[in-house]
Scaffold this motif. Structure first.
Motif, PDB file in Angstrom:
ATOM      1  N   TYR A 101       0.972  -1.332   0.123  1.00  0.00           N
ATOM      2  CA  TYR A 101      -0.283   0.320   0.035  1.00  0.00           C
ATOM      3  C   TYR A 101       1.092   1.174  -0.164  1.00  0.00           C
ATOM      4  O   TYR A 101       0.560   2.219  -0.909  1.00  0.00           O
ATOM      5  N   LEU A 102       1.787   1.190   0.900  1.00  0.00           N
ATOM      6  CA  LEU A 102       2.575   2.196   0.552  1.00  0.00           C
ATOM      7  C   LEU A 102       2.946   2.935  -0.641  1.00  0.00           C
ATOM      8  O   LEU A 102       3.525   4.082  -0.856  1.00  0.00           O
ATOM      9  N   PHE A 103       4.599   2.002  -0.675  1.00  0.00           N
ATOM     10  CA  PHE A 103       5.041   2.398  -2.978  1.00  0.00           C
ATOM     11  C   PHE A 103       3.462   2.546  -3.389  1.00  0.00           C
ATOM     12  O   PHE A 103       3.973   3.338  -3.720  1.00  0.00           O
ATOM     13  N   ASP A 104       2.728   2.507  -3.579  1.00  0.00           N
ATOM     14  CA  ASP A 104       2.019   2.353  -4.453  1.00  0.00           C
ATOM     15  C   ASP A 104       1.168   3.885  -3.939  1.00  0.00           C
ATOM     16  O   ASP A 104       0.428   4.306  -4.814  1.00  0.00           O
ATOM     17  N   HIS A 105       0.516   4.054  -2.606  1.00  0.00           N
ATOM     18  CA  HIS A 105       0.067   5.610  -2.615  1.00  0.00           C
ATOM     19  C   HIS A 105       1.055   6.155  -2.900  1.00  0.00           C
ATOM     20  O   HIS A 105       0.908   8.093  -3.715  1.00  0.00           O
ATOM     21  N   LEU A 106       2.459   5.955  -2.101  1.00  0.00           N
ATOM     22  CA  LEU A 106       3.863   7.041  -3.161  1.00  0.00           C
ATOM     23  C   LEU A 106       3.786   7.575  -4.017  1.00  0.00           C
ATOM     24  O   LEU A 106       3.860   8.341  -4.956  1.00  0.00           O
ATOM     25  N   TYR A 107       3.752   6.103  -5.057  1.00  0.00           N
ATOM     26  CA  TYR A 107       3.888   6.357  -6.438  1.00  0.00           C
ATOM     27  C   TYR A 107       2.707   6.934  -7.502  1.00  0.00           C
ATOM     28  O   TYR A 107       2.648   7.459  -8.640  1.00  0.00           O
ATOM     29  N   ARG A 108       1.256   6.525  -7.047  1.00  0.00           N
ATOM     30  CA  ARG A 108       0.565   7.306  -7.620  1.00  0.00           C
ATOM     31  C   ARG A 108      -0.701   8.441  -7.027  1.00  0.00           C
ATOM     32  O   ARG A 108      -1.081   9.204  -8.215  1.00  0.00           O
TER      33      ARG A 108
END
Length: 114
Positions: A101-108
């Motif tokens: 979730y963290l990486f996806d959130h940061l990226y998106r």
């Protein structure tokens, strides 16, 4: 070598360079994700504008996203082992869903979750 192989190779090399800067502490999670997102978006736009290369931009986007996320996860896990704030009995990625979730959130979204 086909054009798309060159595009993919240059972007993977760029992402690897940014991953090294992240590993060295020169950029944080958010900066890494934002820079990678910019590079991937630019590659996708380039492919959309140059259809003669003959590949679907969304395929390259997925490959590069997965490449960047894999590098981030590996480095993040290594950093977590040495983090003095985390309890030593917690294994890296014990809560793997949170890391995803963290990486996806940061990226998106380009910002930390609240």
């Amino acid at each position: 070598m086909q054009c798309i192989d060159a595009v993919e190779g240059v972007l993977k090399s760029t992402i690897s360079g940014m991953a090294q800067r992240y590993a060295d502490g020169e950029v944080d999670d958010l900066e890494y994700a934002r820079i990678v997102r910019t590079a991937v978006d630019c590659a996708v736009k380039f492919l959309e504008e140059n259809k003669e290369i003959g590949t679907r931009p969304e395929l390259l986007e997925k490959v590069l996203f997965d490449w960047a996320k894999s590098a981030w996860r590996r480095i993040h896990a290594e950093k977590s082992v040495d983090d003095p704030v985390l309890p030593k009995n917690l294994a890296p990625f014990q809560d793997e869903g949170h890391e995803e979730y963290l990486f996806d959130h940061l990226y998106r979204r380009g910002l930390y979750p609240e």
